[in-house]
Motif scaffolding. Sequence first.
Motif, PDB file in Angstrom:
ATOM      1  N   TYR A  99       1.113  -1.781   0.108  1.00 39.95           N
ATOM      2  CA  TYR A  99      -0.114   0.181  -0.030  1.00 39.95           C
ATOM      3  C   TYR A  99       1.162   1.371  -0.061  1.00 39.95           C
ATOM      4  CZ  TYR A  99      -3.435   3.376   1.418  1.00 39.95           C
ATOM      5  OH  TYR A  99      -4.390   4.424   0.765  1.00 39.95           O
ATOM      6  N   ILE A 100       2.076   0.942   0.833  1.00 38.73           N
ATOM      7  CA  ILE A 100       2.458   2.347   1.274  1.00 38.73           C
ATOM      8  C   ILE A 100       3.668   2.761  -0.250  1.00 38.73           C
ATOM      9  CG2 ILE A 100       4.910   3.260   1.479  1.00 38.73           C
ATOM     10  CD1 ILE A 100       4.600   1.711   4.621  1.00 38.73           C
ATOM     11  N   GLU A 101       3.208   1.607  -1.582  1.00 39.24           N
ATOM     12  CA  GLU A 101       3.829   2.157  -2.991  1.00 39.24           C
ATOM     13  C   GLU A 101       3.231   2.628  -3.822  1.00 39.24           C
ATOM     14  OE1 GLU A 101       6.890  -1.636  -3.413  1.00 39.24           O
ATOM     15  OE2 GLU A 101       8.063  -1.144  -2.237  1.00 39.24           O
ATOM     16  N   GLU A 102       2.700   1.090  -2.983  1.00 40.27           N
ATOM     17  CA  GLU A 102       0.738   2.091  -4.661  1.00 40.27           C
ATOM     18  C   GLU A 102       0.213   3.690  -3.816  1.00 40.27           C
ATOM     19  OE1 GLU A 102      -2.385  -0.585  -2.994  1.00 40.27           O
ATOM     20  OE2 GLU A 102      -1.397  -2.290  -3.636  1.00 40.27           O
ATOM     21  N   VAL A 103       0.619   4.282  -2.886  1.00 45.71           N
ATOM     22  CA  VAL A 103       0.123   5.273  -2.785  1.00 45.71           C
ATOM     23  C   VAL A 103       1.357   6.546  -3.523  1.00 45.71           C
ATOM     24  CG1 VAL A 103       0.149   7.053  -0.833  1.00 45.71           C
ATOM     25  CG2 VAL A 103      -1.089   4.756  -0.725  1.00 45.71           C
ATOM     26  N   LEU A 104       2.565   6.258  -2.944  1.00 43.63           N
ATOM     27  CA  LEU A 104       3.306   6.572  -4.748  1.00 43.63           C
ATOM     28  C   LEU A 104       3.375   6.780  -6.205  1.00 43.63           C
ATOM     29  CD1 LEU A 104       6.486   5.873  -2.454  1.00 43.63           C
ATOM     30  CD2 LEU A 104       5.648   7.028  -2.882  1.00 43.63           C
ATOM     31  N   ALA A 105       3.241   5.252  -6.707  1.00 46.33           N
ATOM     32  CA  ALA A 105       2.626   5.115  -7.764  1.00 46.33           C
ATOM     33  C   ALA A 105       0.814   5.687  -7.847  1.00 46.33           C
ATOM     34  CB  ALA A 105       2.477   3.320  -8.061  1.00 46.33           C
ATOM     35  N   ASP A 106       0.444   6.214  -7.085  1.00 44.08           N
ATOM     36  CA  ASP A 106      -0.694   6.697  -7.792  1.00 44.08           C
ATOM     37  C   ASP A 106      -0.565   8.022  -7.250  1.00 44.08           C
ATOM     38  OD1 ASP A 106      -4.260   6.315  -8.027  1.00 44.08           O
ATOM     39  OD2 ASP A 106      -4.089   7.655  -6.183  1.00 44.08           O
ATOM     40  N   ALA A 107       0.206   9.182  -6.981  1.00 47.16           N
ATOM     41  CA  ALA A 107       0.748  10.071  -7.207  1.00 47.16           C
ATOM     42  C   ALA A 107       1.752  10.480  -8.404  1.00 47.16           C
ATOM     43  CB  ALA A 107       1.306  10.217  -5.789  1.00 47.16           C
ATOM     44  N   ASP A 108       1.572   9.315  -9.164  1.00 48.56           N
ATOM     45  CA  ASP A 108       2.502   9.257 -10.352  1.00 48.56           C
ATOM     46  C   ASP A 108       4.606   9.477 -10.165  1.00 48.56           C
ATOM     47  OD1 ASP A 108       0.644   9.352 -12.411  1.00 48.56           O
ATOM     48  OD2 ASP A 108      -0.120  11.337 -12.459  1.00 48.56           O
ATOM     49  N   ILE A 109       4.542   9.005  -8.704  1.00 45.31           N
ATOM     50  CA  ILE A 109       6.001   8.694  -8.750  1.00 45.31           C
ATOM     51  C   ILE A 109       6.310   7.014  -9.035  1.00 45.31           C
ATOM     52  CG2 ILE A 109       7.665   8.523  -7.088  1.00 45.31           C
ATOM     53  CD1 ILE A 109       6.010  10.271  -4.617  1.00 45.31           C
ATOM     54  N   ASP A 110       7.766   7.004  -9.979  1.00 44.00           N
ATOM     55  CA  ASP A 110       8.341   6.085 -10.324  1.00 44.00           C
ATOM     56  C   ASP A 110       9.161   5.285  -9.279  1.00 44.00           C
ATOM     57  OD1 ASP A 110       9.335   4.060 -11.928  1.00 44.00           O
ATOM     58  OD2 ASP A 110      10.422   5.168 -13.491  1.00 44.00           O
ATOM     59  N   VAL A 111       7.813   4.527  -8.979  1.00 48.23           N
ATOM     60  CA  VAL A 111       8.468   4.012  -7.364  1.00 48.23           C
ATOM     61  C   VAL A 111       9.392   2.811  -7.691  1.00 48.23           C
ATOM     62  CG1 VAL A 111       7.853   1.506  -5.497  1.00 48.23           C
ATOM     63  CG2 VAL A 111       5.971   3.687  -6.646  1.00 48.23           C
ATOM     64  N   GLU A 112       9.537   2.251  -9.114  1.00 45.06           N
ATOM     65  CA  GLU A 112      11.027   0.841  -9.121  1.00 45.06           C
ATOM     66  C   GLU A 112      12.369   1.529  -8.652  1.00 45.06           C
ATOM     67  OE1 GLU A 112      11.057  -2.077 -12.372  1.00 45.06           O
ATOM     68  OE2 GLU A 112       8.563  -2.505 -12.039  1.00 45.06           O
TER      69      GLU A 112
END
Length: 130
Positions: A99-112
């Motif tokens: 979920y912590i990473e999904e929030v980042l991805a949802d904010a258009d942050i390239d998590v990888e």
Amino acid sequence: MIERVTQRWRLKLAEQEAAVTAGTLSADDAYALTFFPLSFVTAVNSALQAYEEEIANLDHATDNAVWAAVERVVVALNDVDAAFVHHIETMTREELSEYIEEVLADADIDVEALLERRGVEEAAGEWRDW
């Protein structure tokens, strides 16, 4: 907007409480009553809501700003876990980390890319006690 994990936990808790009350599920088989007590879910929800708001309100999603927000939510979750005598177990830990990473991805942050620049495999791992 992504579904907060605590929403799923609340639904499962309500579903199992109703089934126990109706007599269609034994209290021993109602795992949500043990793993997702309302006070625990409420505490986790508060930490996640603050994190979501912080990520959504970042003017510039620099690595430092993102990592500071991740650290704050993980430390807050550490505090919740300690308050509930190490209540976060494997399945819950994985859900929270995702979920912590999904929030980042949802904010258009390239998590990888973010993880690669930091040299870590998951966002929560560096500060996580749970």
